[in-house]
Design a protein around this motif. Sequence first.
Motif, PDB file in Angstrom:
ATOM      1  N   ASP A 157       0.969  -1.432   0.030  1.00 39.15           N
ATOM      2  CA  ASP A 157      -0.002  -0.036   0.008  1.00 39.15           C
ATOM      3  C   ASP A 157       0.878   1.162   0.044  1.00 39.15           C
ATOM      4  O   ASP A 157       0.518   2.277  -0.641  1.00 39.15           O
ATOM      5  CB  ASP A 157      -1.146   0.139   1.147  1.00 39.15           C
ATOM      6  N   GLN A 158       2.058   1.238   0.620  1.00 37.38           N
ATOM      7  CA  GLN A 158       2.616   2.199   0.803  1.00 37.38           C
ATOM      8  C   GLN A 158       3.397   2.586  -0.515  1.00 37.38           C
ATOM      9  O   GLN A 158       3.477   3.726  -0.949  1.00 37.38           O
ATOM     10  CB  GLN A 158       3.963   2.140   1.872  1.00 37.38           C
ATOM     11  N   ILE A 159       3.699   1.368  -1.438  1.00 37.57           N
ATOM     12  CA  ILE A 159       4.344   1.860  -2.648  1.00 37.57           C
ATOM     13  C   ILE A 159       3.421   2.303  -3.572  1.00 37.57           C
ATOM     14  O   ILE A 159       3.640   3.169  -4.402  1.00 37.57           O
ATOM     15  CB  ILE A 159       5.017   0.250  -3.112  1.00 37.57           C
ATOM     16  N   LEU A 160       2.161   1.724  -3.689  1.00 34.73           N
ATOM     17  CA  LEU A 160       0.990   2.460  -4.286  1.00 34.73           C
ATOM     18  C   LEU A 160       0.713   3.844  -4.201  1.00 34.73           C
ATOM     19  O   LEU A 160       0.731   4.459  -5.088  1.00 34.73           O
ATOM     20  CB  LEU A 160      -0.166   1.308  -4.219  1.00 34.73           C
ATOM     21  N   ASN A 161       0.669   3.913  -2.905  1.00 40.64           N
ATOM     22  CA  ASN A 161       0.616   5.590  -2.489  1.00 40.64           C
ATOM     23  C   ASN A 161       1.615   6.352  -2.922  1.00 40.64           C
ATOM     24  O   ASN A 161       1.115   7.331  -3.654  1.00 40.64           O
ATOM     25  CB  ASN A 161       0.358   5.426  -0.768  1.00 40.64           C
ATOM     26  N   GLU A 162       2.959   5.842  -2.741  1.00 41.24           N
ATOM     27  CA  GLU A 162       3.913   6.728  -3.261  1.00 41.24           C
ATOM     28  C   GLU A 162       3.953   6.869  -4.823  1.00 41.24           C
ATOM     29  O   GLU A 162       4.106   7.958  -5.486  1.00 41.24           O
ATOM     30  CB  GLU A 162       5.542   6.203  -2.927  1.00 41.24           C
ATOM     31  N   ARG A 163       3.489   5.723  -5.556  1.00 42.47           N
ATOM     32  CA  ARG A 163       3.191   5.649  -7.202  1.00 42.47           C
ATOM     33  C   ARG A 163       2.348   6.614  -7.655  1.00 42.47           C
ATOM     34  O   ARG A 163       2.270   7.514  -8.377  1.00 42.47           O
ATOM     35  CB  ARG A 163       2.932   4.381  -7.661  1.00 42.47           C
ATOM     36  N   ARG A 164       0.929   6.754  -6.587  1.00 39.22           N
ATOM     37  CA  ARG A 164      -0.059   7.511  -7.062  1.00 39.22           C
ATOM     38  C   ARG A 164       0.468   8.935  -6.727  1.00 39.22           C
ATOM     39  O   ARG A 164       0.050  10.054  -7.699  1.00 39.22           O
ATOM     40  CB  ARG A 164      -1.085   7.165  -6.079  1.00 39.22           C
ATOM     41  N   LYS A 165       1.117   9.388  -5.829  1.00 35.98           N
ATOM     42  CA  LYS A 165       1.713  10.625  -5.753  1.00 35.98           C
ATOM     43  C   LYS A 165       2.734  11.121  -6.653  1.00 35.98           C
ATOM     44  O   LYS A 165       2.480  12.303  -7.120  1.00 35.98           O
ATOM     45  CB  LYS A 165       2.338  10.652  -4.257  1.00 35.98           C
ATOM     46  N   PHE A 166       3.395  10.111  -7.224  1.00 34.92           N
ATOM     47  CA  PHE A 166       4.245  10.493  -8.181  1.00 34.92           C
ATOM     48  C   PHE A 166       3.473  10.846  -9.637  1.00 34.92           C
ATOM     49  O   PHE A 166       4.121  11.759 -10.125  1.00 34.92           O
ATOM     50  CB  PHE A 166       5.256   9.082  -8.422  1.00 34.92           C
TER      51      PHE A 166
END
Length: 550
Positions: A157-166
Motif C-alpha cells: 500500500d505504501q508503494i502504491l501510495n507513493e506511485r499515485r503521488k508520483f
Amino acid sequence: MPDDDIELGQSPPDKKLDHPFLDSSEPESFYREARDAVHPKGMEVILHREQHLDHNCLAGEKDASSKETMDSPTTKPAIPPRTQKPRARRSTDDLDPRHLEKENASLRKDYEEIRRDLKSTWKENREQALELRDLKKQNTHLKESIRTQADPKSYKDQILNERRKFYEHVDMLDDHINHLKHQLDKTKLHMDQLTFQTREANEEKANYESKLQNLQKQNARLNEDLTECRDDILRLQPPSQIPDSKIVDEYANVYQQIASWVDDEAEDSSAMETQLENMLTDKDAPQLLKTCLDSDILRATRKHSDAEPLILRYVIQTHLHQRILADDLYLFGLDDHSITLLRTIAHSMEDLEPKRDALTIQRWRSETLQALAKIDGFQAEQQRQATTVSKDLWSALVYLLPEIASQETGWRRLHDTVVMPAVHLATNMRFSTSCYRIIPHLPRNAAGHNNVIYHPDIQRYTLLDVATQKVLRQDSVLKIAEDGRIGEHVMVIQPLLLRMQRDSNGGIALCKPTVAVRLDEPMARRAKGVKALAGWTSSWFGGEGDPSRT
C-alpha cells in the motif's frame, strides 16, 4: 542539583564568576570542580562521576547490540582521570612569605593541569553524547524498516501510495509545462507585435530626422537672412534717441538741487552783504565771483537785503554753465586734443562723396561719444574734472558765506547734489542726435532792450520779484506803465533751454527761463472782495486815470 543526577552529554548549570584572579569566561562549575580536585574529597567525587559516565555508555552499547539491527560504531574508550595525591596540609606556623609564594605557584600549576583535564573530559563526553544520539536515530529508522518488511500488505500500500503521488506530481508538471508553452506563445506573439511597431517607429524616426535636417538647413539660411536684414536695419535706423522729456527732467532737477542747497546753507546770510560790498576792491576775492557778479548786479541788489539767496543761485548756475553746460563744450571730460580731432572729423565728413547731411553727422557724433563714454579712462577723467569744478565753486561760496568754511566735507555734498547732476545732463545732451542749447541771458525785445521787463513777459518767463522773492502771475497787482513796463531785469536764475531745429535757425523752448526782476513799484497785496479796490485807481492796472498818460 547533586552531581550524580547529571545526565550524559549535559553539564551542570553554570554561572559566571566575577573575581580578579579568575577567568570570567569559565563557568562556575569549572572552578568548583577544580577546587574539589585539589581538595582530597573532591577527587573522590570526580572519580565517582567518571565511573558513572562509563557505566551509562556501556549500558547504551549493550542495548544497541542486543537488537541485532546493525553494527554500531565503536566508541572511544574512556580516558581514566588523572589521579593526584592530595597535598598534605602544613601548619601556618612553619610558613613564611616565600614559602607561600612557591606554594601559590605550585597550586596555580596544578589548577591549570586540572583545568585542561576537565576540558578534555567534557569534550569527550559531548562527543560520546552525539554518537549516542546518532545511534538512537539509526535504531529508530531500523525499527520502522523492520516493521514495514514484516507486514507485506502495508508495504505494498505504501508503494502504491507513493506511485499515485508520483503520477499526480507528473500530471501537475505536465499542466505547468502546457501553461508555460501557452505563455511562451503569447510572449512570442507580443514580441512580434513589438518588433513590428519598433520597425515602424524606426522608419518614422528616420523620416523625422530627415525632415529635421532639412528644417535645420532652412533655419540656418533664415538666420543668415535675418542677420543680413538686422544689419541693414541697423545701418538704416538712427541711434537710440534720448527723449526731450528726459532732458527736461534732468534740467529741472539740476536747478531744483541748486535752490535746495542754497536754502539749506544760506539760512543766515547777514555777513554776505559785507562781502559783496568789499568784493570789487578786495584783491583776495575769488576771480570766479568777479567774473559772475558785475557792478550792475551788485548795484541792483544792494537795495534789497533779501536778495543774497538769489545771488548765490546765480553764481552757481553761471559757473556750471561756463564750465560744464556751455554750447562750445564738445563733451565734458574730453581733453582738448580729442575734441579737436572729433571736430575735424565731423567737418571732413561734409566733404565726402556722396554728401553727408547734418543728421548723418549728428548720428556719427552721438554713437562716437557714447562709445567714448564707456571707456574707464574717460569716466575717471570726467570725475576728476567735476571734482575740480566743485572745489573751485566751493572756494567762491566760502568767500561769500564764511560760516560754511568749517564744514570739512561741505564741498562733497555740493559735488554730489549739484555738480554731478549737471555733468549727467551735459553728457545726455551731447549723446542725443538733437541739438540743445542753454541761453544764459534774455533775448532782446522789439525795442532793442534786454534789461526791461514788460507785463506780457509774465507769460514768456518765470519772473521772480527781488524784493519779495515771489513769482509774478497774470493776476498779480502790479503798477503797469503806459508802454507796459513793470520793472527791469536783474539776473537770470535759471536759463532758457532750447531744442534747435535742423531746417531753420530757430528753436523750441523746452523750459522757460527764471528771471529776477526789480519792479518799478512794489507789488501790492491782493484783497478779497470788490470794496478792497476802492482805494486803488485804474492806473495800477494800466487803464484810464494813469498819471503818466497826462
